[in-house]
Design a protein around this motif. Sequence first.
Motif, mmCIF file in Angstrom:
data_model
loop_
_atom_site.group_PDB
_atom_site.id
_atom_site.type_symbol
_atom_site.label_atom_id
_atom_site.label_comp_id
_atom_site.label_asym_id
_atom_site.label_seq_id
_atom_site.Cartn_x
_atom_site.Cartn_y
_atom_site.Cartn_z
ATOM 1 N N UNK A 25 0.834 -1.207 0.000
ATOM 2 C CA UNK A 25 0.000 0.000 0.000
ATOM 3 C C UNK A 25 0.874 1.265 0.000
ATOM 4 N N UNK A 26 0.258 2.398 -0.330
ATOM 5 C CA UNK A 26 0.953 3.694 -0.275
ATOM 6 C C UNK A 26 1.405 3.980 1.164
ATOM 7 N N UNK A 27 0.597 3.586 2.126
ATOM 8 C CA UNK A 27 0.951 3.761 3.546
ATOM 9 C C UNK A 27 2.227 2.980 3.875
ATOM 10 N N UNK A 28 2.284 1.726 3.421
ATOM 11 C CA UNK A 28 3.462 0.899 3.683
ATOM 12 C C UNK A 28 4.686 1.447 2.956
ATOM 13 N N UNK A 29 4.486 1.972 1.761
ATOM 14 C CA UNK A 29 5.599 2.557 1.011
ATOM 15 C C UNK A 29 6.153 3.771 1.763
ATOM 16 N N UNK A 30 5.270 4.616 2.299
ATOM 17 C CA UNK A 30 5.719 5.773 3.079
ATOM 18 C C UNK A 30 6.491 5.310 4.322
ATOM 19 N N UNK A 31 6.000 4.260 4.965
ATOM 20 C CA UNK A 31 6.666 3.691 6.137
ATOM 21 C C UNK A 31 8.082 3.237 5.776
ATOM 22 N N UNK A 32 8.200 2.544 4.640
ATOM 23 C CA UNK A 32 9.514 2.041 4.225
ATOM 24 C C UNK A 32 10.423 3.158 3.746
ATOM 25 N N UNK A 33 9.863 4.191 3.114
ATOM 26 C CA UNK A 33 10.688 5.353 2.748
ATOM 27 C C UNK A 33 11.346 5.934 3.998
ATOM 28 N N UNK A 34 10.551 6.073 5.060
ATOM 29 C CA UNK A 34 11.082 6.618 6.308
ATOM 30 C C UNK A 34 12.106 5.665 6.929
ATOM 31 N N UNK A 35 11.799 4.377 6.963
ATOM 32 C CA UNK A 35 12.732 3.396 7.524
ATOM 33 C C UNK A 35 14.061 3.424 6.778
ATOM 34 N N UNK A 36 14.000 3.538 5.464
ATOM 35 C CA UNK A 36 15.243 3.581 4.688
ATOM 36 C C UNK A 36 16.031 4.853 5.000
ATOM 37 N N UNK A 37 15.342 5.953 5.208
ATOM 38 C CA UNK A 37 16.041 7.190 5.557
ATOM 39 C C UNK A 37 16.693 7.054 6.928
ATOM 40 N N UNK A 38 15.989 6.445 7.877
ATOM 41 C CA UNK A 38 16.585 6.195 9.194
ATOM 42 C C UNK A 38 17.809 5.295 9.035
ATOM 43 N N UNK A 39 17.707 4.278 8.207
ATOM 44 C CA UNK A 39 18.792 3.320 8.008
ATOM 45 C C UNK A 39 20.012 3.948 7.333
ATOM 46 N N UNK A 40 19.764 4.775 6.340
ATOM 47 C CA UNK A 40 20.857 5.257 5.503
ATOM 48 C C UNK A 40 21.250 6.717 5.759
ATOM 49 N N UNK A 41 20.318 7.529 6.285
ATOM 50 C CA UNK A 41 20.581 8.958 6.457
ATOM 51 C C UNK A 41 19.850 9.515 7.679
ATOM 52 N N UNK A 42 19.993 8.886 8.810
ATOM 53 C CA UNK A 42 19.261 9.318 10.000
ATOM 54 C C UNK A 42 19.546 10.778 10.339
ATOM 55 N N UNK A 43 20.727 11.218 10.031
ATOM 56 C CA UNK A 43 21.090 12.609 10.321
ATOM 57 C C UNK A 43 20.244 13.610 9.528
ATOM 58 N N UNK A 44 19.597 13.172 8.460
ATOM 59 C CA UNK A 44 18.818 14.064 7.597
ATOM 60 C C UNK A 44 17.313 14.056 7.913
ATOM 61 N N UNK A 45 16.905 13.322 8.946
ATOM 62 C CA UNK A 45 15.480 13.292 9.316
ATOM 63 C C UNK A 45 15.058 14.693 9.733
ATOM 64 N N UNK A 46 13.888 15.109 9.237
ATOM 65 C CA UNK A 46 13.374 16.439 9.555
ATOM 66 C C UNK A 46 11.867 16.383 9.759
ATOM 67 N N UNK A 47 11.288 17.480 10.153
ATOM 68 C CA UNK A 47 9.854 17.530 10.439
ATOM 69 C C UNK A 47 9.008 17.086 9.250
ATOM 70 N N UNK A 48 9.431 17.387 8.043
ATOM 71 C CA UNK A 48 8.672 16.986 6.849
ATOM 72 C C UNK A 48 8.531 15.468 6.762
ATOM 73 N N UNK A 49 9.501 14.729 7.274
ATOM 74 C CA UNK A 49 9.407 13.263 7.270
ATOM 75 C C UNK A 49 8.283 12.799 8.187
ATOM 76 N N UNK A 50 8.122 13.462 9.323
ATOM 77 C CA UNK A 50 7.029 13.147 10.243
ATOM 78 C C UNK A 50 5.684 13.511 9.610
ATOM 79 N N UNK A 51 5.629 14.661 8.970
ATOM 80 C CA UNK A 51 4.390 15.108 8.333
ATOM 81 C C UNK A 51 3.932 14.118 7.262
ATOM 82 N N UNK A 52 4.878 13.599 6.488
ATOM 83 C CA UNK A 52 4.538 12.621 5.444
ATOM 84 C C UNK A 52 3.925 11.366 6.058
ATOM 85 N N UNK A 53 4.436 10.938 7.193
ATOM 86 C CA UNK A 53 3.894 9.758 7.864
ATOM 87 C C UNK A 53 2.557 10.053 8.537
ATOM 88 N N UNK A 54 2.432 11.218 9.125
ATOM 89 C CA UNK A 54 1.145 11.609 9.729
ATOM 90 C C UNK A 54 0.041 11.593 8.675
#
Length: 191
Positions: A115-144
């Motif tokens: 699902x699109x929801x699961x894809x958004x979840x995995x996009x965030x997980x991959x960012x945490x995995x590969x670029x945690x330093x780049x997490x920002x408020x927009x990442x939370x908004x996308x998941x919300x």
Amino acid sequence: MSNRYPFPDLNDLPADIRDKVLEVQAKAGFIPNVFLAFARRPAEWRAFFAYHDALMLKEEGSLSKGEREMIVTATSAANQCLYCVVAHGAILRIYEKKPFVADQVAVNYRKADISARQRAMLDFAMKVSQQAHAIEDADFEALHAHGFDDEDIWDIAAITAFFGLSNRMASFAGMQPNPEFYLMGRVPKQK
């Protein structure tokens, strides 16, 4: 490649660990290699599996067991961890009842039948995995926007981070997936 560290003998393990390993064997029909690999250091085994269970078996939150396994499978693939991709891909196939989804998620989750929801979840997980330093408020908004609350987002990040540790331990130790994992969720279970 084979396991670089020999597994301890089951009979030499502390009783609490041996009992848990035997419980898993009774349920699964085999002992997943990770249970024996980490048992060489009992205190670390207990800490590892306590945190694993707190993340993967919890009832609270909106993440399904299948979605938790999707996170593990996708990020383990990015980390090139053979053991975790094969083992957790097998569990993912069982939870999602889709024999191809684990392979799709491991190879390219962006094209997987999710699902699109699961894809958004995995996009965030991959960012945490590969670029945690780049997490920002927009990442939370996308998941919300997909219905995740802040506790769900914590779970996504914690699962990703925990399995980053697991991936690295399995890879450096040469931990190999049990042969049983390759067929789980692909063919009917033997009775």
